[in-house]
Design a protein around this motif. Structure first.
Motif, PDB file in Angstrom:
ATOM      1  N   THR A   7       0.819  -1.208   0.000  1.00  0.00           N
ATOM      2  CA  THR A   7       0.000   0.000   0.000  1.00  0.00           C
ATOM      3  C   THR A   7       0.854   1.259   0.000  1.00  0.00           C
ATOM      4  O   THR A   7       0.318   2.353  -0.034  1.00  0.00           O
ATOM      5  CB  THR A   7      -0.897   0.032   1.234  1.00  0.00           C
ATOM      6  OG1 THR A   7      -0.065  -0.012   2.390  1.00  0.00           O
ATOM      7  CG2 THR A   7      -1.861  -1.123   1.255  1.00  0.00           C
ATOM      8  N   GLY A  38      -3.286   7.106  -6.738  1.00  0.00           N
ATOM      9  CA  GLY A  38      -3.815   6.474  -7.940  1.00  0.00           C
ATOM     10  C   GLY A  38      -3.387   5.054  -8.151  1.00  0.00           C
ATOM     11  O   GLY A  38      -3.404   4.552  -9.260  1.00  0.00           O
ATOM     12  N   PHE A  62      -3.414   0.765  -6.846  1.00  0.00           N
ATOM     13  CA  PHE A  62      -4.384  -0.220  -6.387  1.00  0.00           C
ATOM     14  C   PHE A  62      -3.637  -1.370  -5.749  1.00  0.00           C
ATOM     15  O   PHE A  62      -2.584  -1.775  -6.219  1.00  0.00           O
ATOM     16  CB  PHE A  62      -5.231  -0.733  -7.553  1.00  0.00           C
ATOM     17  CG  PHE A  62      -6.213  -1.789  -7.152  1.00  0.00           C
ATOM     18  CD1 PHE A  62      -7.441  -1.433  -6.603  1.00  0.00           C
ATOM     19  CD2 PHE A  62      -5.897  -3.136  -7.283  1.00  0.00           C
ATOM     20  CE1 PHE A  62      -8.330  -2.410  -6.224  1.00  0.00           C
ATOM     21  CE2 PHE A  62      -6.796  -4.114  -6.896  1.00  0.00           C
ATOM     22  CZ  PHE A  62      -8.016  -3.742  -6.369  1.00  0.00           C
ATOM     23  N   GLU A  83      -8.189   0.924  -3.338  1.00  0.00           N
ATOM     24  CA  GLU A  83      -7.515   2.082  -3.915  1.00  0.00           C
ATOM     25  C   GLU A  83      -6.423   2.575  -2.958  1.00  0.00           C
ATOM     26  O   GLU A  83      -6.680   2.731  -1.756  1.00  0.00           O
ATOM     27  CB  GLU A  83      -8.546   3.185  -4.115  1.00  0.00           C
ATOM     28  CG  GLU A  83      -8.127   4.232  -5.098  1.00  0.00           C
ATOM     29  CD  GLU A  83      -9.276   5.163  -5.364  1.00  0.00           C
ATOM     30  OE1 GLU A  83      -9.450   6.079  -4.550  1.00  0.00           O
ATOM     31  OE2 GLU A  83     -10.019   4.952  -6.335  1.00  0.00           O
ATOM     32  N   SER A  84      -5.246   2.785  -3.455  1.00  0.00           N
ATOM     33  CA  SER A  84      -4.189   3.272  -2.559  1.00  0.00           C
ATOM     34  C   SER A  84      -3.137   3.982  -3.390  1.00  0.00           C
ATOM     35  O   SER A  84      -3.403   4.407  -4.507  1.00  0.00           O
ATOM     36  CB  SER A  84      -3.579   2.125  -1.771  1.00  0.00           C
ATOM     37  OG  SER A  84      -2.745   1.373  -2.615  1.00  0.00           O
ATOM     38  N   TRP A 127     -14.170   1.908   0.617  1.00  0.00           N
ATOM     39  CA  TRP A 127     -14.031   3.089  -0.234  1.00  0.00           C
ATOM     40  C   TRP A 127     -15.094   4.123   0.148  1.00  0.00           C
ATOM     41  O   TRP A 127     -14.822   5.308   0.235  1.00  0.00           O
ATOM     42  CB  TRP A 127     -14.210   2.657  -1.685  1.00  0.00           C
ATOM     43  CG  TRP A 127     -13.857   3.707  -2.680  1.00  0.00           C
ATOM     44  CD1 TRP A 127     -12.626   3.985  -3.185  1.00  0.00           C
ATOM     45  CD2 TRP A 127     -14.752   4.626  -3.294  1.00  0.00           C
ATOM     46  NE1 TRP A 127     -12.677   5.015  -4.061  1.00  0.00           N
ATOM     47  CE2 TRP A 127     -13.976   5.436  -4.145  1.00  0.00           C
ATOM     48  CE3 TRP A 127     -16.127   4.866  -3.209  1.00  0.00           C
ATOM     49  CZ2 TRP A 127     -14.534   6.451  -4.909  1.00  0.00           C
ATOM     50  CZ3 TRP A 127     -16.687   5.870  -3.970  1.00  0.00           C
ATOM     51  CH2 TRP A 127     -15.887   6.656  -4.818  1.00  0.00           C
TER      52      TRP A 127
END
Lengths: 222, 372
Positions: A88, A109, A111, A117-118, A218
């Protein structure tokens, strides 16, 4: 009595002199014709018939075969195994390193399978020229993305070549050591026996969260 | 008719790059013929500032520094440091972790004594054979450490409250095999050296230290027990679970080089007994406290703590001062190697040149620990 102790000592020396030597020849050892034939995959007569030069070399003990020394699976090797899909970019490893040799640059941006999302990893450089292989970075990784490797024959001629850049980490042979990774020992994975492990799903302590949980996270984050 | 030969003392610099000084150690020795009349030890060629470096690292990161102090007794260094941290932070250790670190440190004690005995005999001039015998046994113990923690010398195995990971399944049969194999090997060593007339004539009565001298200089460990003083912290001030195991403390009364060698050989047998008892007493369970109880970034309350263990060389103590932050405010090491060397002058003056390095080796010093 003078001399009796010496005789006892000579007995020990003689006992050990008759035993086979326990020295391990590394990185290769000299073998005779029989060993050379075995290494070439031929019978002794076949070797002498087809490769007389090799057979002659072996007879003069100039033929050597490489020696592999198996290490234990917790062996902390001279490179790192890194699964980008799991990372991450939290930089826990960089903070935990006693020498500060891990350099991480991230940008939004990316993953990963842990958090959805990270951050995207732009730079993940490890300077193994200064590394002391204590393994604290691996212990600190909360997502099991970084593992100790199991290779050790990786000396270089230049110091700069000892820095592992992120591209090299991405393409490196992934043969993780089970140092601080009990999940490997639970499923009896041995890097020296089983070879590379490229499936990042198998290297984690935790189950991968399903898509619903990731979506929920999210939502909660916003 | 005899002629009078005029002689005068000669001063020789030995070291720091001398192959017999067990590292980088320098002695300025004055000889009268072959007899030593003055010795001036000079320390500090391997000073790496470990104590200062500890002040800017977190409590767990300092473990890696303790590995490098006495590099033939890393597990013991880790244990002493962890005891100090646990005392400072008030951590309640996990029982299985404590048993595991006792096993590890007793194995390390055997390995360390093997090195001490092997190099002592090498200093006597027996180049190779006895040293290789002892190194062969040490190698097996280092293989066990590799199973436990993936490293042979710089272990970093211990963590506050226990060890970082439980021993693997294959460790226990491997350890039993090594323990079964060791006593005959130590008997071999006994046969080879302890009754050997050459060893007798070279080591008996050489560099004798009296108990009073050693107590005044606060010398500890096998050196003190070789003079008949029954002082072993495992027995006098039990740390970890040493009060639950029984072992004997081999004592010798001579206080010379031979007695120091003899005590070390006997202590190896006692260490094997302790490991066997630990293996019986160990029970399943967690090897380190919960992450909530002992976080990785320890912040001990303001205060100080001193914890000492019986290292293979003597009393190894860590004194830690906390100012409430994540790293120690001050870390002081009471290194047995350094303090055992303080009587070097008394040991060597009056002895011969050939015995100098034997006496020096019988102290069992490690330059990494002397200079830190």
């Amino acid at each position: 009595m003078i001399g009796l102790g010496l005789l006892k000592a000579m007995k020990v020396t003689l006992k050990n002199a008759l035993k086979a030597p326990f020295t391990i020849q590394y990185p290769d050892r000299k073998v005779g014709i029989i060993g050379a034939a075995k290494n070439e995959g031929k019978s002794t007569v076949g070797l002498m018939a087809t490769q007389p030069v090799t057979a002659a070399k072996a007879a003069l003990s100039m033929y050597s075969v490489p020696v592999n020394i198996p290490q234990n699976r917790r062996f902390r090797g001279n490179e790192f195994t890194w699964y980008e899909d799991r990372c991450t970019g939290c930089a826990s490893c960089a903070k935990y390193c006693p020498l500060g040799i891990i350099e991480i640059v991230t940008s939004p941006g990316g993953f990963d399978v842990q958090e959805g999302e990270s951050y995207a990893i732009d730079k993940f450089d490890i300077d193994i020229g200064r590394c002391m292989f204590c393994g604290l970075c691996v212990e600190a990784c909360p997502y099991d993305a970084l593992h100790m490797g199991s290779q050790f024959e990786r000396s270089k001629y230049e110091r700069d070549a000892l820095v592992i850049p992120v591209d090299e980490l991405r393409q490196a042979l992934r043969q993780p050591s089970s140092w601080f990774r009990p999940q490997f020992e639970e499923r009896d994975y041995d890097p020296f026996r089983d070879g590379p492990e490229d499936d990042h799903y198998k290297t984690g302590r935790h189950e991968m969260p399903d898509q619903e949980t990731l979506d929920q996270r999210w939502v909660e984050d916003r | 008719m005899t002629t009078q030969v005029r002689t005068e003392p000669i001063t020789v610099n030995l070291g720091p790059q001398h192959p017999s000084t067990h590292g980088v150690f320098r002695m300025r020795v004055t000889f009268d013929g072959e007899e030593i009349i003055d010795v001036e030890p000079i320390f500090g060629y391997l000073h790496r500032g470990s104590e200062k470096l500890a002040e800017e690292r977190t409590y767990v990161q300092v473990v890696t520094l303790t590995d490098r102090m006495d590099y033939v007794g890393s597990m013991l260094n880790n244990q002493a440091y962890m005891l100090a941290v646990e005392k400072l932070a008030g951590v309640e250790p996990s029982p299985r972790g404590v048993w595991l670190r006792m096993i590890a440190s007793e194995l390390q004690r055997i390995a360390s004594h093997l090195v001490a005995v092997g190099f002592l005999i090498q200093d006597l001039g027996a180049w190779g054979t006895p040293l290789i015998y002892t190194m062969r046994e040490r190698e097996k113990i280092l293989d066990l450490f590799e199973m436990l923690c993936g490293a042979r010398i710089t272990n970093s195995y211990l963590r506050p409250g226990g060890v970082f990971m439980d021993a693997p399944e294959e460790f226990w049969p491997a350890m039993n095999a090594v323990l079964d194999e060791l006593p005959p090997r130590i008997d071999d060593l006994d046969d080879l050296l302890t009754d050997n007339d050459i060893i007798f004539s070279r080591t008996k009565g050489v560099s004798v230290l009296t108990p009073e001298q050693m107590l005044d200089a606060s010398i500890t460990g096998p050196m003190l027990r070789a003079a008949g003083v029954d002082w072993d912290l495992r027995h006098r001030d039990p740390y970890d679970y040493y009060d639950q195991v029984t072992f004997e403390r081999p004592l010798h009364t001579a206080g010379d080089n031979f007695a120091r060698y003899w005590v070390r050989v006997q202590e190896m047998r006692e260490s094997i007994k302790i490991v066997r008892q630990c293996e019986k007493l160990i029970e399943p369970g967690p090897v380190r406290p919960d992450h909530d109880d002992v976080p990785w970034l320890l912040r001990p309350p303001v205060g100080d703590a001193y914890a000492a263990i019986e290292h293979s060389k003597g009393e190894l103590g860590f004194y830690l001062v906390s100012d409430g932050s994540i790293s120690p405010y001050r870390c002081h090491v009471r290194a047995p190697s350094l303090i055992n060397l303080t009587l070097l002058r008394e040991m060597l003056v009056g002895e011969l040149l050939a015995d100098m390095f034997v006496s020096f080796g019988s102290v069992d010093i490690n330059m990494g620990e002397v200079d830190r």
